[in-house]
Motif scaffolding. Structure first.
Motif, short mmCIF file in Angstrom:
data_model
loop_
_atom_site.label_atom_id
_atom_site.label_comp_id
_atom_site.label_asym_id
_atom_site.label_seq_id
_atom_site.Cartn_x
_atom_site.Cartn_y
_atom_site.Cartn_z
N PRO A 163 -2.26 4.27 4.42
CA PRO A 163 -2.38 3.33 3.28
C PRO A 163 -1.73 2.00 3.57
O PRO A 163 -2.15 0.97 3.03
CB PRO A 163 -1.67 4.08 2.14
CG PRO A 163 -0.79 5.09 2.80
CD PRO A 163 -1.50 5.48 4.05
N GLN A 164 -0.69 2.00 4.43
CA GLN A 164 -0.02 0.73 4.76
C GLN A 164 -0.93 -0.19 5.57
O GLN A 164 -0.76 -1.42 5.54
CB GLN A 164 1.28 1.00 5.55
CG GLN A 164 1.11 1.42 6.99
CD GLN A 164 0.74 2.88 7.16
OE1 GLN A 164 0.56 3.59 6.19
NE2 GLN A 164 0.62 3.31 8.40
N VAL A 165 -1.92 0.36 6.26
CA VAL A 165 -2.87 -0.45 7.02
C VAL A 165 -3.97 -0.98 6.10
O VAL A 165 -4.31 -2.17 6.12
CB VAL A 165 -3.48 0.36 8.17
CG1 VAL A 165 -4.58 -0.44 8.88
CG2 VAL A 165 -2.40 0.76 9.17
N LEU A 166 -4.53 -0.11 5.30
CA LEU A 166 -5.63 -0.52 4.41
C LEU A 166 -5.17 -1.48 3.33
O LEU A 166 -5.96 -2.27 2.81
CB LEU A 166 -6.26 0.72 3.78
CG LEU A 166 -6.80 1.78 4.75
CD1 LEU A 166 -7.56 2.85 3.98
CD2 LEU A 166 -7.69 1.15 5.82
N GLN A 167 -3.89 -1.41 2.97
CA GLN A 167 -3.36 -2.33 1.97
C GLN A 167 -3.48 -3.78 2.43
O GLN A 167 -3.59 -4.70 1.61
CB GLN A 167 -1.91 -1.97 1.67
CG GLN A 167 -1.24 -2.84 0.61
CD GLN A 167 0.26 -2.65 0.57
OE1 GLN A 167 0.86 -2.31 1.58
NE2 GLN A 167 0.86 -2.88 -0.59
#
Length: 609
Positions: free
Chosen positions: A475-479
């Motif tokens: 999720p830290q990448v897609l955010q």
């Protein structure tokens, strides 16, 4: 009358020496040849080219498969029983092999463009064969362990196809220089016609390839839907051990709107979070309970489970190569983590007002809680105080007992079957669903969640397809993806497609015409004279730089042996003090028998001081 062609000063050809030296270990000038390459060397060039194409496909596969690296390691773990990060040696060997084979292929193309004879050094032949065998064995191994992953190639083409099309045009345009130089020769053969036909068909297929593309991101901007909701799959397992409280907290901190967890029922009826069937991979069960490390996790009681450490394995194995990015405080906290119970995770979600997706593993028939596992889970939901409307239950079994809870299915079902089962959502792997399937489900008000989505390119495809939510390990990448990586209207892409095709065809035609004009000019010039001269820079016997120029024509070619003898004689005369050596070689066919031509050469030498 014999015309004389003045010669230019010979200088060391460093580039040519490097090309022929590295490729065939022909560092000396006398070792090089402009004769036709043998069939054996042409076969090796074919093997080299085939290895490059296979390695190119292999490299592309692993580039797009980064989305599923952890799943690959998990598949290897299920086959071997030992957790190892197999992607590191694969990525390393692929990078080295691709650089090596690409470098050799570039050298071979330089040989062809410079008119040099191909002669691959035996060490390189061994290297090419070793690389080819390694690639083939890699294909077989991946097909055995991870065979369904090949489908990611087709999925990735929805994102990369327009760029691969332009790259293919550039490659075919560059190769046209070599193709044109080969097929416009004066001699005509069936093989030349075959090569030209294959090239034209490949160019035509590439120019028309965009007609077959299905790219969701080729669309008008005003119809783009909001970004998919991000679900933290087992939390944020790249930043903390999967299915732990720290992992779920990190997921919420990095923009996850929902949490997904794998639920197992302990022998005393406590639901806890565990992906594997055993505790070997993610805990220190081998140290605490060495005789039970292969036992099913559901046959431990909660006291035993809670006594295990669930963080050391993450720091030691570094499954996502992210441990080095963690602060000392985070590492210390991870080192003391324990297995998370379902009630702890639900309370965290309730405080954050987040929804949850539960993948519940039903106990085996011999398990003590086989008949009461459903009530154990339902009681845990009530104890956590989370709204039932915030909980999605998977798989879609016991529908009559699950009331007030949302249910989802992991199967790809028809719309009619979904309505018959009373299901309103679908949770499915990205390989099992197409762009068309997504549109059909959405048109019938069926919510679709796609997993696992860890790379921005895949997230962009699903965003453009209108997927409402994705389940991600990152999720830290897609955010950090505020907009699809690329988005283009149909008219803009059609313009790029047609203009790039036209430019490529125009350049290729220009190259063919230029090569034809160049060959025609060389064929009209038919010299029979070689003149060598040397200028003595100082009265010394150390003169080792000669002036030479040899012009070959299709009508008359001087035998290499005669030319070398003439060169040796000229060097000897210059070394004895002659300032200029001029000689003429007259060649005549003496006899011809069984395609063997014996040349008679008369050398007339004039010495001037």
């Amino acid at each position: 009358m014999v015309k004389h062609q003045p010669l230019q000063v010979y200088e060391k050809q460093v580039l040519l020496s490097l090309v022929t030296g590295i490729y065939g270990c022909r560092w000396k000038r006398y070792q090089r040849s402009q004769d036709e390459s043998s069939k054996w060397e042409c076969a090796w060039f074919t093997i080299l080219s085939s290895s490059f194409l296979l390695l190119l496909f292999w490299t592309y596969f692993w580039l797009v498969a980064q989305n599923d690296f952890n799943d690959f390691n998990w598949s290897v773990y299920n086959h071997s029983g030992e957790w190892r990060d197999e992607t590191i040696p694969i990525v390393t060997s692929t990078t080295v092999g691709f650089i090596y084979i690409t470098f050799l292929l570039i050298l071979a193309l330089f040989h062809i463009s410079l008119g040099q004879q191909l002669n691959l050094y035996w060490v390189h032949k061994i290297g090419v064969l070793a690389t080819l065998l390694t690639i083939v064995s890699g294909f077989v191994s991946v097909d055995d362990v991870w065979g369904n992953e090949w489908e990611i190639i087709l999925v990735s083409l929805q994102f990369t196809a327009p760029f691969l099309h332009i790259g293919g045009l550039v490659t075919l345009t560059a190769v046209s220089w070599l193709i044109a130089g080969y097929v416009v020769r004066k001699e005509r053969s069936n093989f030349q016609v075959t090569v030209l036909a294959i090239y034209i068909l490949a160019l035509l297929a590439l120019c028309l390839a965009p007609l077959t593309f299905t790219c969701p991101c080729i669309m008008d901007r005003h119809v783009l839907k909001p970004p998919p909701v991000i679900i933290g799959r087992r939390g944020a397992p790249m930043l903390a051990p999967e299915n732990t409280m720290m992992s779920f907290s990190r997921a919420l901190q990095h923009g996850a709107s929902s949490l997904e967890a794998d639920v197992t029922i302990s022998v005393d009826g406590v639901p806890f979070l565990m992906r594997d069937h055993t505790l070997r991979r993610t805990t220190d069960v081998s140290k605490v309970f060495p005789s039970r490390e292969h036992e099913d996790a559901s046959f431990f009681n909660w006291t035993e489970i809670h006594s295990l450490n669930a963080g050391h394995w993450f720091l030691e194995s570094d499954p996502y190569w992210t441990v080095k990015t963690l602060s000392p405080k985070d590492r210390s906290r991870i080192g003391n983590l324990t297995i998370c119970s379902l009630v702890e995770m639900l309370r965290l979600a309730a405080r954050a007002n987040s929804s949850v997706l539960l993948n519940i593993r039903k106990p085996a028939p011999e398990h003590p809680r086989f008949r009461s596992w459903f009530m154990d889970t339902l009681w845990t939901l009530q104890k956590a105080g989370i709204s039932h409307r915030k909980v999605t239950w998977a798989p879609d079994t016991d529908r009559g007992r699950v009331r007030g809870l949302l249910q989802t299915t992991n199967e790809k079902l028809s719309v009619e079957e979904i309505r018959h089962r009373g299901i309103t959502s679908l949770t499915i792997h990205y390989r099992k669903i197409s762009h068309h399937d997504i549109q059909v489900y959405l048109a019938h008000n069926v919510s679709v969640t796609v997993y696992p989505v860890n790379e921005p390119w895949l997230y962009s495809i699903l965003w453009c397809s209108g997927v409402p939510s994705v389940s991600s390990d990152a999720p830290q990448v897609l955010q950090k993806v505020p907009y699809p990586v690329w988005l283009m209207s149909h008219s803009a892409y059609n313009f790029i497609w047609i203009s790039s095709d036209l430019v490529s065809v125009a350049v290729i035609m220009g190259i063919f015409f230029f090569q034809k004009w160049k060959i025609s000019g060389m064929q009209n010039y038919n010299p029979e004279q070689i003149m060598l001269s040397a200028v003595v820079r100082r009265p010394s016997r150390d003169v080792n730089i000669m002036k030479e120029k040899l012009i070959f024509s299709g009508a008359a070619q001087i035998p290499v042996t005669v030319f070398k003898l003439a060169m040796m004689l000229a060097k000897l005369l210059i070394a004895t003090g002659a300032e200029k050596v001029q000689f003429t070689i007259f060649e005549a066919k003496f006899c011809k028998s069984r395609a063997i031509i014996i040349y008679l050469a008369i050398v007339v030498v004039h010495i001037s001081r």
